[in-house]
Design an enzyme around this catalytic site. Structure first.
Site, PDB file in Angstrom:
ATOM      1  CB  VAL A  79      -0.895   0.026   1.261  1.00 53.74           C
ATOM      2  CG1 VAL A  79      -1.843   1.220   1.191  1.00 53.74           C
ATOM      3  CG2 VAL A  79      -1.668  -1.273   1.408  1.00 53.74           C
ATOM      4  CB  SER A  80       1.583   3.842  -2.521  1.00 51.94           C
ATOM      5  OG  SER A  80       1.750   2.912  -3.564  1.00 51.94           O
ATOM      6  CB  ALA A  81       3.961   6.610   1.389  1.00 50.19           C
TER       7      ALA A  81
END
Ligand code: SAM
Length: 409
Positions: A79-81
């Site tokens: 899950v990207s930042a």
């Protein structure tokens, strides 16, 4: 520790952290529009995280959370930042009613997109990995986005047959090139946002399509998991032994020196160093220097020393190096002669160590003179582009399906 929980307290706490996150993203300029802000205020970020993720991790501005690793432990899905998700949504200029493609699924970013495009819009999210699409589908359904996002298994290298055209395409995986099939599905004008790897250094670039070529309107520093499938582009990796059973790993994106064996034994030679006179204040980013090296330093590579090597023992070094003939140099800093900051330089080994260090120092000075404090722009020219449109003096980087040019005023 606060754990994600369906209790009233957990939900309240998540709502509080969501509000804090939005304020921070606004403060840092990552959220700029009301549409992206509203999406971040609505979507319960924590529900798209792996089970047991700490709420404070889920709502950290800079945290990416790994959801899958390969057999060697390398992260292949995450899950990207929050900061980069927000920034990419802004870069893509997504608006209500648009049709948008997300490459690389997970659920969360697709939920943000669904909020922004609204009921008149359409979101397609693809991933090469059926396990990832299954998880994303479940999470989107559980959170009320099931009928607003179409999740499909596809290798983005071949586009998404039967879908499009798209007003915007957001690629959320490190890409070495731009697949022609994806470009074919982008409207003209349309926006493509993708983390483009240029000689080992990544910039998440917002490209606007102008007829057949693309021109950048924004670029952001970020790291992403690597592309899989037919568009993957593995580095060429060499191990430089230190004579004591340990190695310094050299990774070349392209342009690996043909005679790399000339480096055999160099780590056992006496180390030399050269200093540039170029300084930087403490705490100031010099990510642009890495990009400058990637474009203008022949023999540039990324380096990773084993624990126990002299290089790893050094307190301040950065993972960038250069190979020149029988010489290997790496970027180093020492305290500045005046003030609080640091001075850049190069430390080097091998019979051609002085030459390697000099080539690095020359580019540090060139960056200081010509590149520092200015933002580069990028252009992408697919194979078959009219060569007369490409400025004759623009630096060029070859890709498989086209070329990238940079202009660094
Ligand atoms: C950083 S994750 C995506 C995160 C997601 N957008 C989110 O918001 O949570 C990158 C994903 O890209 C996928 N991927 C890698 N190569 C791909 C390809 N060639 N085509 C489509 N998806 C790919 C990986 O399986 C991985 O799940």
């Amino acid at each position: 520790m606060i754990q994600v929980a369906d209790t009233h307290d957990g939900a309240d706490r998540a709502a509080d952290l969501r509000a804090v996150l939005v304020d921070e993203l606004r403060g840092r300029g990552k959220i700029a529009t009301a549409a992206v802000e509203a999406a971040f205020r609505r979507v319960p970020r924590e529900r798209f995280m792996p089970d047991g993720t700490d709420l404070t991790v889920a709502y950290g501005v800079d945290n990416s959370v790994v959801t899958k690793r390969d057999e060697h432990g390398v992260a292949i899905s995450s899950v990207s930042a929050a900061y980069i998700q927000a920034r990419m949504l802004e870069q893509a200029e997504v608006r209500s009613g648009m049709t948008v493609l997300e490459v690389g699924s997970g659920g969360l970013n697709a939920a943000y997109l669904a909020e922004i495009v609204g009921p008149q819009g359409r979101v397609v999210s693809v991933d090469i990995d059926p396990e990832v699409t299954a998880r994303a589908t479940t999470l989107l359904e559980q959170n009320g986005y099931g009928d607003r996002v179409r999740v499909l298994v596809a290798d983005a290298e071949h586009g998404v047959p039967g879908e499009g055209p798209f007003d915007a395409v957001i690629v959320t995986v490190g890409a070495w090139d731009i697949p022609p099939a994806l470009l074919d599905q982008l409207r003209n004008p349309g926006v493509l946002v993708l983390p483009l790897i240029m000689n080992g250094v990544t910039r998440t670039i917002g490209f606007r399509r102008a007829s057949e070529h693309l021109s950048s309107t924004s670029a952001e520093v970020a790291g992403f998991v690597p592309m899989q499938g037919d568009g993957r582009h593995p580095d060429r990796v060499f191990l430089l032994p230190d004579g004591n059973g340990r190695n310094v790993r050299l990774s070349f994106d392209s342009g690996a020196p043909r005679e790399i064996s000339r480096l055999d034994g160099v780590l056992a030679t006496e180390r030399v160093e050269r200093w540039s006179g170029v300084t930087i204040d403490n705490g100031v980013s010099f990510a642009d220097l890495h990009l400058w090296f990637a474009w203008f330093l022949p023999g540039f590579c990324r380096i990773a020393p084993d624990e126990g090597t002299d290089l790893a023992a050094e307190r301040r070094w950065f993972p960038f190096g250069v190979v020149s003939g029988a010489g290997f140099a790496y970027l180093a800093v020492r305290p500045a002669a005046e003030g609080e900051g640091a001075e850049f330089g190069a430390r080097a080994y091998g019979p051609d160590g002085q030459r390697a260090a000099a080539s690095m120092v020359e580019q540090i000075q060139a960056w200081d003179r010509d590149g520092r404090h200015t933002e580069p722009t990028f252009h992408y020219w697919p194979v078959g582009s009219d060569p007369s449109l490409i400025s004759a003096d623009a630096p060029v980087m070859d890709k498989t399906h086209g070329v990238v040019t940079i202009s660094w005023p």
